[in-house]
Design a protein around this motif. Structure first.
Motif, PDB file in Angstrom:
ATOM      1  N   ASP A 204       0.834  -1.200   0.000  1.00  0.00           N
ATOM      2  CA  ASP A 204       0.000   0.000   0.000  1.00  0.00           C
ATOM      3  C   ASP A 204       0.872   1.255   0.000  1.00  0.00           C
ATOM      4  O   ASP A 204       1.874   1.345   0.722  1.00  0.00           O
ATOM      5  CB  ASP A 204      -0.906   0.016   1.240  1.00  0.00           C
ATOM      6  N   GLY A 205       0.463   2.203  -0.808  1.00  0.00           N
ATOM      7  CA  GLY A 205       1.185   3.476  -0.866  1.00  0.00           C
ATOM      8  C   GLY A 205       2.347   3.490  -1.826  1.00  0.00           C
ATOM      9  O   GLY A 205       3.084   4.477  -1.898  1.00  0.00           O
ATOM     10  N   LEU A 206       2.534   2.415  -2.564  1.00  0.00           N
ATOM     11  CA  LEU A 206       3.664   2.347  -3.499  1.00  0.00           C
ATOM     12  C   LEU A 206       3.144   2.128  -4.911  1.00  0.00           C
ATOM     13  O   LEU A 206       2.335   1.239  -5.159  1.00  0.00           O
ATOM     14  CB  LEU A 206       4.596   1.195  -3.108  1.00  0.00           C
ATOM     15  N   TYR A 207       3.581   2.940  -5.835  1.00  0.00           N
ATOM     16  CA  TYR A 207       3.151   2.829  -7.230  1.00  0.00           C
ATOM     17  C   TYR A 207       4.083   1.875  -7.968  1.00  0.00           C
ATOM     18  O   TYR A 207       5.298   1.852  -7.731  1.00  0.00           O
ATOM     19  CB  TYR A 207       3.158   4.188  -7.919  1.00  0.00           C
ATOM     20  N   ALA A 208       3.527   1.090  -8.888  1.00  0.00           N
ATOM     21  CA  ALA A 208       4.328   0.194  -9.733  1.00  0.00           C
ATOM     22  C   ALA A 208       3.788   0.225 -11.149  1.00  0.00           C
ATOM     23  O   ALA A 208       2.571   0.222 -11.371  1.00  0.00           O
ATOM     24  CB  ALA A 208       4.289  -1.228  -9.181  1.00  0.00           C
ATOM     25  N   SER A 209       4.694   0.248 -12.107  1.00  0.00           N
ATOM     26  CA  SER A 209       4.303   0.205 -13.513  1.00  0.00           C
ATOM     27  C   SER A 209       3.950  -1.235 -13.894  1.00  0.00           C
ATOM     28  O   SER A 209       4.289  -2.186 -13.181  1.00  0.00           O
ATOM     29  CB  SER A 209       5.456   0.697 -14.384  1.00  0.00           C
ATOM     30  N   PRO A 210       3.274  -1.437 -15.026  1.00  0.00           N
ATOM     31  CA  PRO A 210       2.955  -2.804 -15.462  1.00  0.00           C
ATOM     32  C   PRO A 210       4.191  -3.692 -15.592  1.00  0.00           C
ATOM     33  O   PRO A 210       4.160  -4.877 -15.240  1.00  0.00           O
ATOM     34  CB  PRO A 210       2.276  -2.585 -16.813  1.00  0.00           C
ATOM     35  N   LYS A 211       5.297  -3.141 -16.084  1.00  0.00           N
ATOM     36  CA  LYS A 211       6.516  -3.932 -16.218  1.00  0.00           C
ATOM     37  C   LYS A 211       7.056  -4.338 -14.853  1.00  0.00           C
ATOM     38  O   LYS A 211       7.576  -5.441 -14.673  1.00  0.00           O
ATOM     39  CB  LYS A 211       7.573  -3.149 -16.994  1.00  0.00           C
ATOM     40  N   GLU A 212       6.951  -3.449 -13.876  1.00  0.00           N
ATOM     41  CA  GLU A 212       7.419  -3.777 -12.533  1.00  0.00           C
ATOM     42  C   GLU A 212       6.548  -4.862 -11.900  1.00  0.00           C
ATOM     43  O   GLU A 212       7.063  -5.745 -11.194  1.00  0.00           O
ATOM     44  CB  GLU A 212       7.442  -2.512 -11.671  1.00  0.00           C
ATOM     45  N   ILE A 213       5.261  -4.811 -12.147  1.00  0.00           N
ATOM     46  CA  ILE A 213       4.366  -5.865 -11.638  1.00  0.00           C
ATOM     47  C   ILE A 213       4.724  -7.207 -12.263  1.00  0.00           C
ATOM     48  O   ILE A 213       4.697  -8.259 -11.607  1.00  0.00           O
ATOM     49  CB  ILE A 213       2.902  -5.490 -11.910  1.00  0.00           C
TER      50      ILE A 213
END
Length: 389
Positions: free
Chosen positions: A45-54
Motif C-alpha cells: 500500500d502506498g507504493l506505485y508500480a508500472s505494469p513492467k514492474e508488476i
C-alpha cells in the motif's frame, strides 16, 4: 539467522542485483515485507508500480520457489564465508551512495574486513585482452599502492584485473575482488588459483548466493560496486567498448575520481583511455604518486615532481659549462672562436679547455678542439658520463 537476514539472503537469490523497483519496496516496508510482496505478487500500500514492474514481481515469485537461503548459508559457512547486510559493522557505508541501486546484501569470502579495507581504496580496471604494457602498469601500480597501505579493488577478470590483484598479493597487501558470480565459483577458471589465494588472504565479494554462475548483464551491474567501494577508479587499458569504461562512468556518477593511463596511439587497448582523457575529463595518470594525490588527503598526499635525469654537464660550474656549450655539435673549433662565443677571455678559455679535456667532454685534434662522442649525447645519465671537473 534473523528474519531480516533470511529475507535479504532470499532476495539476493530471486532478483537481479541492484534492482531499483525492489529497493523501492525495501525502502518502503523493509526486506521481510518485500519478500511477502513477492510471495503474493501484491504491491505494498502506498507504493506505485508500472505494469513492467508488476511483471517482475511475478518473475521473482517463480524464482522464489527454488530459493533456499538456509542451504546457501550452510554452503557459505563451509568455506568460512558470511552474509553482510546494511547496518552490519562490516557493511561499507559508501554503498549507500548507490541509492535505489544498492545491494540487498553481500556474500563475502576471505578474512579481510570489507568496510575497513575500503576506507583507503583504489579501483584498478581495464581490458581482458591486455597488452604487456598494460599488465606491467596494473601490477606495478597495485603493488606500490599496497606498499603505501591502500587497498586495490577490481573485478577478478583476466587481463588488467588479475594483474592488479596479483600485484597486491606479491606486495602482501589488501585486495578486493567484486565478482559477477558466487564467491565459491571460480570464473574465469584460469584465475582459480588467484581466487583461492585471495580467499586465504583478502576478500571476495558477490551480490549473488554461493553456486551462482555469471551472465553478461551481471558483469556490468557489478561494476557499480567496484566504483562505489573505492575512492577513485584507474582505467589502465580499455578498448572502445570495454566494460572498464562502464566502471569509470559509474565512478563519475558517484563523484569519485576517474583516472586513465595513456598508451600508444596505435593501440586498440588504449582507445577507451584516450577517450576518457579527451572527452570525459579523466585525470591523466602515469605514476602511483599521482593516483594517491588524486584520491588522498587534500594538501597532504601531493605527488612529488617526476625526477629528471641529472647529466654530467649539469654539475659543471657556470663558466665551464658556458665554454662547453659554445662548442659546435659537429666539427672542430679554436680557442679564439670559443672565447667570442662564450664571452670569456683567452686565458680562461685555455684553462677550461684543459679541464673539459681531462673530464672527457672534449678532445684535441690536428685541426682544433671538438666534442667527444659522449658529450654529444646530452640525454646520457651521469653514471655513464665522465666525472665532471
Amino acid at each position: 539467522m534473523s528474519d531480516e537476514r533470511t529475507a535479504r539472503a532470499t532476495l539476493t537469490a530471486v532478483a537481479e542485483p541492484g534492482d531499483i523497483f525492489l529497493n523501492r519496496i525495501i525502502d518502503h516496508c523493509g526486506p521481510e515485507q518485500a519478500l511477502e510482496s513477492i510471495r503474493t505478487t501484491r504491491i505494498p500500500d502506498g507504493l506505485y508500480a508500472s505494469p513492467k514492474e508488476i511483471q517482475r514481481l511475478e518473475h521473482w515469485r517463480i524464482r522464489l520457489i527454488a530459493a533456499e537461503p538456509d542451504q546457501d548459508m550452510a554452503v557459505c559457512s563451509q568455506f568460512r564465508g558470511r552474509l553482510v547486510c546494511p547496518g552490519d559493522p562490516e557493511w561499507p557505508t559508501t554503498l549507500d551512495d548507490l541509492g535505489t541501486g544498492r545491494p540487498y546484501a553481500l556474500w563475502l569470502r576471505g578474512p579481510g574486513d570489507l568496510r575497513y579495507s575500503c576506507l583507503r581504496s583504489v579501483a584498478i580496471v581495464g581490458s581482458r585482452a591486455a597488452s604487456p604494457y598494460g599488465l606491467r602498469a596494473a601490477s606495478d601500480f597495485a603493488a606500490e599502492l599496497a606498499d603505501g597501505g591502500w587497498t586495490v579493488i577490481s573485478g577478478g577478470a583476466l587481463g588488467i584485473d588479475a594483474a592488479a590483484h596479483r600485484g597486491v598479493l606479491a606486495a602482501d597487501g589488501s585486495t578486493v575482488a567484486v565478482l559477477a558470480n558466487g564467491v565459491d565459483v571460480p570464473y574465469p577458471a584460469a584465475n582459480e588459483g588467484l581466487f583461492a589465494e585471495m580467499a586465504r588472504r583478502s576478500v571476495l565479494v558477490s551480490e549473488s548466493p554461493p553456486g551462482t554462475h555469471p551472465h553478461r548483464l551481471r558483469f556490468l551491474v557489478r561494476n557499480r560496486l567496484i566504483a562505489a567501494l573505492s575512492r577513485g577508479t584507474v582505467v589502465v587499458e580499455a578498448e572502445a567498448r570495454s566494460g572498464a569504461l562502464n566502471t569509470a562512468s559509474w565512478a563519475a556518477k558517484l563523484g569519485r575520481m576517474v583516472m586513465a593511463v595513456p598508451g600508444p596511439i596505435t593501440s586498440r587497448s588504449s582507445v577507451g583511455c584516450h577517450r576518457l582523457l579527451r572527452e570525459d575529463g579523466a585525470t591523466l595518470t602515469t605514476r602511483t604518486a599521482e593516483i594517491i594525490e588524486a584520491v588522498g588527503r587534500f594538501g597532504t598526499d601531493l605527488a612529488p615532481p617526476p625526477n629528471t635525469p641529472v647529466l654530467a654537464r649539469d654539475r659543471l660550474e657556470p663558466v665551464t659549462r658556458s665554454v662547453l656549450e659554445a662548442f659546435p655539435s659537429r666539427g672542430t673549433t679554436g680557442p679564439a672562436q670559443l672565447a667570442v662565443k662564450a664571452g670569456v677571455d683567452l686565458t680562461t678559455i685555455n684553462a677550461k679547455l684543459g679541464l673539459l679535456a681531462a673530464a672527457g667532454f672534449i678532445e684535441r685534434t690536428p685541426s682544433g678542439w671538438r666534442l667527444t662522442k659522449s658529450a654529444k649525447t646530452p640525454t646520457s645519465p651521469t653514471t655513464n658520463n665522465p666525472k665532471p671537473p
